[in-house]
Design a protein around this motif. Structure first.
Motif, PDB file in Angstrom:
ATOM      1  N   PRO A   1     -10.180  -0.573  -1.299  1.00 16.30           N
ATOM      2  CA  PRO A   1      -9.997  -0.830  -0.327  1.00 16.30           C
ATOM      3  C   PRO A   1      -7.941  -0.623  -1.368  1.00 16.30           C
ATOM      4  CG  PRO A   1     -11.138  -2.973  -0.488  1.00 16.30           C
ATOM      5  CD  PRO A   1     -11.542  -2.067  -1.889  1.00 16.30           C
ATOM      6  N   ALA A   2      -7.736  -1.127  -2.657  1.00 19.52           N
ATOM      7  CA  ALA A   2      -6.694  -0.720  -2.970  1.00 19.52           C
ATOM      8  C   ALA A   2      -5.489  -1.056  -2.632  1.00 19.52           C
ATOM      9  CB  ALA A   2      -5.985   0.809  -3.557  1.00 19.52           C
ATOM     10  N   LEU A   3      -6.357  -2.146  -1.427  1.00 18.76           N
ATOM     11  CA  LEU A   3      -4.799  -3.191  -0.759  1.00 18.76           C
ATOM     12  C   LEU A   3      -3.825  -3.616  -2.123  1.00 18.76           C
ATOM     13  CD1 LEU A   3      -6.745  -4.664   2.130  1.00 18.76           C
ATOM     14  CD2 LEU A   3      -5.136  -2.678   1.965  1.00 18.76           C
TER      15      LEU A   3
ATOM     16  N   GLU B   1      -0.165  -7.197   7.020  1.00 18.26           N
ATOM     17  CA  GLU B   1       0.063  -6.095   7.679  1.00 18.26           C
ATOM     18  C   GLU B   1       1.557  -5.611   6.825  1.00 18.26           C
ATOM     19  OE1 GLU B   1       2.858  -8.761  11.468  1.00 18.26           O
ATOM     20  OE2 GLU B   1       3.088  -9.761   9.155  1.00 18.26           O
ATOM     21  N   LYS B   2       1.704  -6.209   6.021  1.00 21.59           N
ATOM     22  CA  LYS B   2       2.588  -5.786   4.681  1.00 21.59           C
ATOM     23  C   LYS B   2       2.192  -4.852   4.457  1.00 21.59           C
ATOM     24  CE  LYS B   2       5.958  -8.595   5.142  1.00 21.59           C
ATOM     25  NZ  LYS B   2       7.505  -8.052   5.591  1.00 21.59           N
ATOM     26  N   ASN B   3       0.444  -4.834   3.797  1.00 19.19           N
ATOM     27  CA  ASN B   3      -0.125  -3.300   3.289  1.00 19.19           C
ATOM     28  C   ASN B   3      -0.077  -2.398   3.977  1.00 19.19           C
ATOM     29  OD1 ASN B   3      -1.297  -3.748   0.248  1.00 19.19           O
ATOM     30  ND2 ASN B   3      -1.787  -5.513   1.871  1.00 19.19           N
ATOM     31  N   VAL B   4       0.032  -2.355   5.420  1.00 11.61           N
ATOM     32  CA  VAL B   4      -0.084  -1.894   6.160  1.00 11.61           C
ATOM     33  C   VAL B   4       1.626  -1.101   6.484  1.00 11.61           C
ATOM     34  CG1 VAL B   4      -0.710  -0.877   9.025  1.00 11.61           C
ATOM     35  CG2 VAL B   4      -1.908  -2.356   7.717  1.00 11.61           C
ATOM     36  N   ALA B   5       1.852  -1.840   6.487  1.00  9.79           N
ATOM     37  CA  ALA B   5       3.763  -1.686   6.543  1.00  9.79           C
ATOM     38  C   ALA B   5       4.010  -0.693   5.025  1.00  9.79           C
ATOM     39  CB  ALA B   5       4.558  -2.616   6.681  1.00  9.79           C
ATOM     40  N   LEU B   6       2.781  -0.765   4.069  1.00 10.06           N
ATOM     41  CA  LEU B   6       3.093  -0.088   2.727  1.00 10.06           C
ATOM     42  C   LEU B   6       4.370   1.929   3.240  1.00 10.06           C
ATOM     43  CD1 LEU B   6       3.955  -0.048  -0.452  1.00 10.06           C
ATOM     44  CD2 LEU B   6       1.678   0.755  -0.788  1.00 10.06           C
ATOM     45  N   PRO B   7       3.042   2.494   3.631  1.00 10.87           N
ATOM     46  CA  PRO B   7       3.291   3.558   3.729  1.00 10.87           C
ATOM     47  C   PRO B   7       4.774   3.875   4.723  1.00 10.87           C
ATOM     48  CG  PRO B   7       1.368   3.787   4.996  1.00 10.87           C
ATOM     49  CD  PRO B   7       1.220   1.927   4.416  1.00 10.87           C
ATOM     50  N   LEU B   8       5.243   3.077   5.677  1.00 11.97           N
ATOM     51  CA  LEU B   8       6.019   3.350   6.575  1.00 11.97           C
ATOM     52  C   LEU B   8       7.103   2.261   5.803  1.00 11.97           C
ATOM     53  CD1 LEU B   8       4.116   1.310   9.962  1.00 11.97           C
ATOM     54  CD2 LEU B   8       3.878   3.334   9.585  1.00 11.97           C
ATOM     55  N   GLU B   9       7.480   1.466   5.147  1.00 11.64           N
ATOM     56  CA  GLU B   9       8.800   1.517   4.776  1.00 11.64           C
ATOM     57  C   GLU B   9       8.976   2.716   3.732  1.00 11.64           C
ATOM     58  OE1 GLU B   9       7.877  -2.069   2.241  1.00 11.64           O
ATOM     59  OE2 GLU B   9       7.247  -3.378   3.846  1.00 11.64           O
TER      60      GLU B   9
ATOM     61  N   GLU C   1      -2.959 -10.625  10.908  1.00 13.82           N
ATOM     62  CA  GLU C   1      -1.584  -9.982  10.280  1.00 13.82           C
ATOM     63  C   GLU C   1      -1.478 -10.843   9.272  1.00 13.82           C
ATOM     64  OE1 GLU C   1      -2.903 -10.946  13.607  1.00 13.82           O
ATOM     65  OE2 GLU C   1      -2.025  -9.241  14.590  1.00 13.82           O
ATOM     66  N   LYS C   2      -1.500 -11.884   8.489  1.00 13.19           N
ATOM     67  CA  LYS C   2      -0.366 -12.887   7.339  1.00 13.19           C
ATOM     68  C   LYS C   2      -1.632 -13.444   6.753  1.00 13.19           C
ATOM     69  CE  LYS C   2       2.760 -13.338  11.248  1.00 13.19           C
ATOM     70  NZ  LYS C   2       3.985 -11.955  10.279  1.00 13.19           N
ATOM     71  N   LYS C   3      -3.103 -12.885   7.233  1.00 16.56           N
ATOM     72  CA  LYS C   3      -3.909 -12.843   5.962  1.00 16.56           C
ATOM     73  C   LYS C   3      -3.219 -12.003   4.146  1.00 16.56           C
ATOM     74  CE  LYS C   3      -6.596 -16.084   7.483  1.00 16.56           C
ATOM     75  NZ  LYS C   3      -6.076 -17.122   7.151  1.00 16.56           N
ATOM     76  N   TYR C   4      -3.608 -12.243   3.176  1.00 20.60           N
ATOM     77  CA  TYR C   4      -3.803 -11.514   2.185  1.00 20.60           C
ATOM     78  C   TYR C   4      -5.055 -10.895   2.038  1.00 20.60           C
ATOM     79  CZ  TYR C   4       0.440 -13.770   0.771  1.00 20.60           C
ATOM     80  OH  TYR C   4       2.322 -14.161   0.886  1.00 20.60           O
ATOM     81  N   PRO C   5      -5.367 -10.092   1.350  1.00 25.01           N
ATOM     82  CA  PRO C   5      -5.894  -9.282   1.760  1.00 25.01           C
ATOM     83  C   PRO C   5      -7.737  -9.965   0.810  1.00 25.01           C
ATOM     84  CG  PRO C   5      -4.650  -8.055   0.332  1.00 25.01           C
ATOM     85  CD  PRO C   5      -4.285  -9.217   0.907  1.00 25.01           C
ATOM     86  N   TRP C   6      -7.419 -10.870  -0.801  1.00 30.56           N
ATOM     87  CA  TRP C   6      -8.606 -11.662  -1.302  1.00 30.56           C
ATOM     88  C   TRP C   6      -8.494 -12.402   0.108  1.00 30.56           C
ATOM     89  CZ3 TRP C   6      -5.041 -15.699  -1.894  1.00 30.56           C
ATOM     90  CH2 TRP C   6      -4.113 -15.299  -2.228  1.00 30.56           C
ATOM     91  N   GLN C   7      -7.982 -12.925   1.097  1.00 33.12           N
ATOM     92  CA  GLN C   7      -8.782 -13.847   1.846  1.00 33.12           C
ATOM     93  C   GLN C   7      -9.654 -13.111   3.362  1.00 33.12           C
ATOM     94  OE1 GLN C   7      -4.673 -15.341   2.973  1.00 33.12           O
ATOM     95  NE2 GLN C   7      -4.725 -16.865   2.342  1.00 33.12           N
ATOM     96  N   LEU C   8      -9.875 -12.007   3.106  1.00 32.41           N
ATOM     97  CA  LEU C   8     -10.971 -11.397   3.358  1.00 32.41           C
ATOM     98  C   LEU C   8     -11.962 -10.647   3.229  1.00 32.41           C
ATOM     99  CD1 LEU C   8      -8.456  -8.924   5.961  1.00 32.41           C
ATOM    100  CD2 LEU C   8      -8.710 -11.694   6.162  1.00 32.41           C
TER     101      LEU C   8
ATOM    102  N   GLN D   1     -11.624  -2.865   3.697  1.00 34.75           N
ATOM    103  CA  GLN D   1     -11.521  -1.729   3.874  1.00 34.75           C
ATOM    104  C   GLN D   1     -10.979  -0.839   5.051  1.00 34.75           C
ATOM    105  OE1 GLN D   1     -11.622   1.666   2.156  1.00 34.75           O
ATOM    106  NE2 GLN D   1     -13.161   0.929   1.022  1.00 34.75           N
ATOM    107  N   ARG D   2     -11.289  -2.020   6.399  1.00 37.43           N
ATOM    108  CA  ARG D   2     -10.913  -2.058   7.406  1.00 37.43           C
ATOM    109  C   ARG D   2      -9.614  -1.575   7.054  1.00 37.43           C
ATOM    110  NH1 ARG D   2     -14.813  -5.449  10.213  1.00 37.43           N
ATOM    111  NH2 ARG D   2     -13.141  -5.857  11.021  1.00 37.43           N
ATOM    112  N   ALA D   3      -8.929  -2.743   6.331  1.00 36.83           N
ATOM    113  CA  ALA D   3      -7.092  -2.585   6.518  1.00 36.83           C
ATOM    114  C   ALA D   3      -7.132  -0.780   5.631  1.00 36.83           C
ATOM    115  CB  ALA D   3      -7.165  -3.971   5.865  1.00 36.83           C
ATOM    116  N   SER D   4      -7.733  -1.206   4.826  1.00 37.70           N
ATOM    117  CA  SER D   4      -7.343   0.222   4.000  1.00 37.70           C
ATOM    118  C   SER D   4      -7.077   1.556   4.828  1.00 37.70           C
ATOM    119  CB  SER D   4      -7.679   0.665   2.351  1.00 37.70           C
ATOM    120  OG  SER D   4      -8.713   1.219   3.003  1.00 37.70           O
TER     121      SER D   4
END
Lengths: 263, 381
Positions: A92-94, A101-109, A135-142, A148-151
């Motif tokens: 996943p490389a999150l 949500e911040k991870n998904v926002a990374l490329p947008l930023e 949205e508010k969870k950290y990757p290691w909580q999933l 991988q879906r988040a990535s």
């Protein structure tokens, strides 16, 4: 459905040779391939056959040493600078210090998308991969599958119409993988993206693709390109049908023919 | 009795049983030694306490809240009372040395405190009780160590110059607050803080530059290794000549000492992010600074905090030792070197205690910051 296939990726006589201490390694040799817009192309072959290298050449993460490759009418370097593709890695490389949500926002930023539009796109892409409410969870909580879906959501967030996926489900168990394959097909149908998908699983390649590129190692080359005549609408149990098994058989034959047994 | 025997076999009540036995022997001795002040009361208290402790231990075998928790609290307070009672039975600095019963009581109280610490550390607590235990365990442990120190130094009449009892150090500490404050102000608030901030900050900034320009990393790191191998007692006099007697020369020593640990750690940290994550940033066509601030600096934070923790102790050592080489008549290092010469060992120990407190608080503050900043790191989450 794309009736007049516009070319998305064109590789001709593409070669890539790594210089190593043990002499040159031919990761890719004389690869010719055209991929049209809206296609779902899988690359399959044993490890070392250059399927990941080919994907990395498209993404301008490796430079070809011979031949030419055109991505969306540009060189891979220009395509990368234009953010023409989303890339999904084997892991996943999150970033662990960012919420989903911040991870998904990374490329947008990085691409300078405004805050309001960021919020809107995050909501849309997280819904697309069924991660609403996380949205508010950290990757290691999933779980691994959710990560991988988040990535994938992250790769989709900036709306590039080319999606490069390098064994994205390789580390997941078969049940999760089936589920994600099904979702990926739905996502592809909804977004009309061109997808290049590297895998080493024959059922996965046949289930997902409109075209299957069979590759073989030493040197890495294309030995067969199989057009799939399966319908676009594919329930999971299509894998029991004779058509499916026929294509899978042809892929297996290709892999067997390309494998060098002398080592 | 059966319950106690099974505890003995389980190894849990060992200390408790031992302390009970020792206290019985002590009591047998004490009947003849009633002329020593406070002893009758001490005997009574020890027995009452041990009875309570044994009841508590038996109850705690069921391990249900709240009974074991209350019995543990009771035993904790009891241990404090016992330590205090035995300590107050010590003769003054001029009186005769205490007899055998005192030592039996000392051992009994020690064993009892030990057993309480033992039980507290295996107690499965949650929430605020857990954090309270986290404070109570080291507190009781430390008090027991101080108690033994006090008992041994005063009980055996150890010369003051060799090792003063903690009570004397505490008394000297309390009586010299203004002096200690002046020393603290000179050494810590000026030399240590300034040197720490400038040294660590410069090390961090140079690491950012060395990460950007390879020639800096290649040229600077070997020199860095050389400088960090320099002995502090070699550079301190030089710094005094360069920057004068006041705190500036000490800050300079601290800067030299803290610069390279930060440089080396931050550089290592900047290459700590994974190849895949860096490829990811490349696919976004991010520039150097975006990749730095969004990926590589956060990934380097554990290394940076590691350097800060190393530097917090280095800075204190550096500033104190540097004051041995010429200083105005104030400062922790100056005080230690002067008071040793005047055989005022209690003052030396008061300064040592101050340095220990300051060092722990400094380190603790950085550790807290680290926890907040790198909550995502596998070692914390």
């Amino acid at each position: 459905m794309p009736s007049s296939p516009a070319p998305c990726i064109t590789a001709s006589a593409l070669s890539l040779t790594f210089a190593t201490n043990d002499g040159p390694v031919h990761a890719l040799k004389d690869v010719n391939l055209d991929i049209s817009k809206g296609e779902f192309v899988s690359f399959i072959g044993p490890s070392g056959c250059g399927k990941t290298t080919f994907l990395r050449v498209i993404a301008d993460l490796e430079r070809a040493t011979g031949g030419t490759i055109v991505v969306n009418g540009m060189t891979p370097h220009q395509a990368r600078e234009k953010r023409a593709y989303g890339y999904v890695f084997q892991a996943p490389a999150l970033l662990p210090w960012r919420t989903i949500e911040k991870n998904v926002a990374l490329p947008l930023e990085i691409m300078g998308v405004g805050a309001a539009e960021r919020t809107e796109r995050i909501a849309r892409t997280l819904a697309l991969v069924n991660l609403k409410g996380f949205e508010k969870k950290y990757p290691w909580q999933l779980s691994g599958g959710m990560q991988q879906r988040a990535s994938i959501a992250r790769a989709l967030s900036f709306d590039a119409d080319l999606l490069l996926m390098d064994e994205p489900f390789g580390a997941l168990d078969e049940i999760v993988r089936d589920h994600l394959n099904e979702q990926l097909l739905q996502l592809w149908a909804r977004t009309q993206k061109t997808i290049c998908f590297v895998t080493h699983s024959i059922p996965e390649a046949v289930y997902l693709s409109t075209r299957i590129v069979v590759m073989s190692p030493r040197p890495g080359r294309v030995i067969d390109v199989i057009e799939s005549d399966l319908p676009r609408e594919r329930p999971l149990d299509i894998r029991e049908t004779p058509e499916f098994l026929r294509i899978a058989h042809r892929v297996r034959e290709g892999l067997r023919a390309g494998h060098s047994y002398d080592d | 009795m059966n319950a106690i025997l099974s505890k003995w076999r389980a190894g849990k009540g060992t200390f408790l049983l031992l302390s009970g036995v020792v206290a019985c022997i002590a009591a047998a001795f004490a009947t003849g030694g009633a002329d020593e002040p406070g002893f009758a009361g001490l005997v009574g208290a020890v027995f009452a306490g041990l009875a309570g402790g044994i009841v508590g231990t038996a109850a705690s075998s069921r391990r249900h809240w709240p009974v074991p928790a209350f019995s543990l609290l009771f035993d904790f307070l009891l241990a404090l009372v016992l330590l205090w009672l035995v300590r107050s039975a010590l003769p003054g600095s001029v009186g005769p040395l205490p007899g055998l019963p005192f030592w039996f009581f000392t051992v009994a109280a020690w064993l009892f405190a030990w057993s309480v610490v033992n039980r507290m550390s295996v107690f499965a607590a949650q929430g605020w009780l857990k954090s309270a235990l986290g404070l109570a365990i080291p507190a009781l442990f430390g008090l027991t160590v101080l108690f033994l120190w006090e008992a041994v130094t005063r009980g055996f009449g150890i010369p003051f110059v060799l090792l003063p009892p903690p009570s004397a150090i505490g008394a000297r500490f309390a009586a010299s607050i203004p002096l200690l404050w002046a020393d603290f102000n000179q050494t810590v608030l000026k030399a240590v803080l300034f040197g720490f901030v400038v040294g660590s900050g410069a090390g961090f900034l140079v690491a950012l530059l060395a990460d950007r320009y390879a020639f800096l990393a290649n040229g600077l790191l070997p020199i860095g290794n050389l400088v960090s191998a320099l002995p502090i007692i070699g550079i301190a006099p030089v710094m005094v000549i360069w920057f004068g007697f006041d705190w500036q020369s000490k800050a300079a020593v601290v800067i030299v000492m803290t610069f390279f640990p930060m440089l080396v750690n931050a550089l290592a940290g900047l290459s700590a992010s994974g190849a895949m994550e860096r490829d990811l940033m490349r696919t976004y066509a991010s520039n150097h600074w975006q990749a730095l601030f969004k990926l590589r600096l956060p990934a380097a934070l554990p290394f940076v905090f590691n350097a800060l923790k190393i530097n917090s102790t280095l800075a204190l050592i550096g500033a104190i030792v540097a004051e041995f080489f010429g200083t105005p008549i104030v400062g922790m290092g100056f005080r230690i070197s002067t008071e040793v010469g005047r055989m005022n060992l209690d003052m030396v120990w008061a300064e040592i205690a101050l340095a220990a407190i300051v060092g722990s608080l400094f380190y603790g503050a950085i550790a807290l910051l680290e926890r907040a900043a790198t909550f995502w790191h596998p070692s914390y989450r």
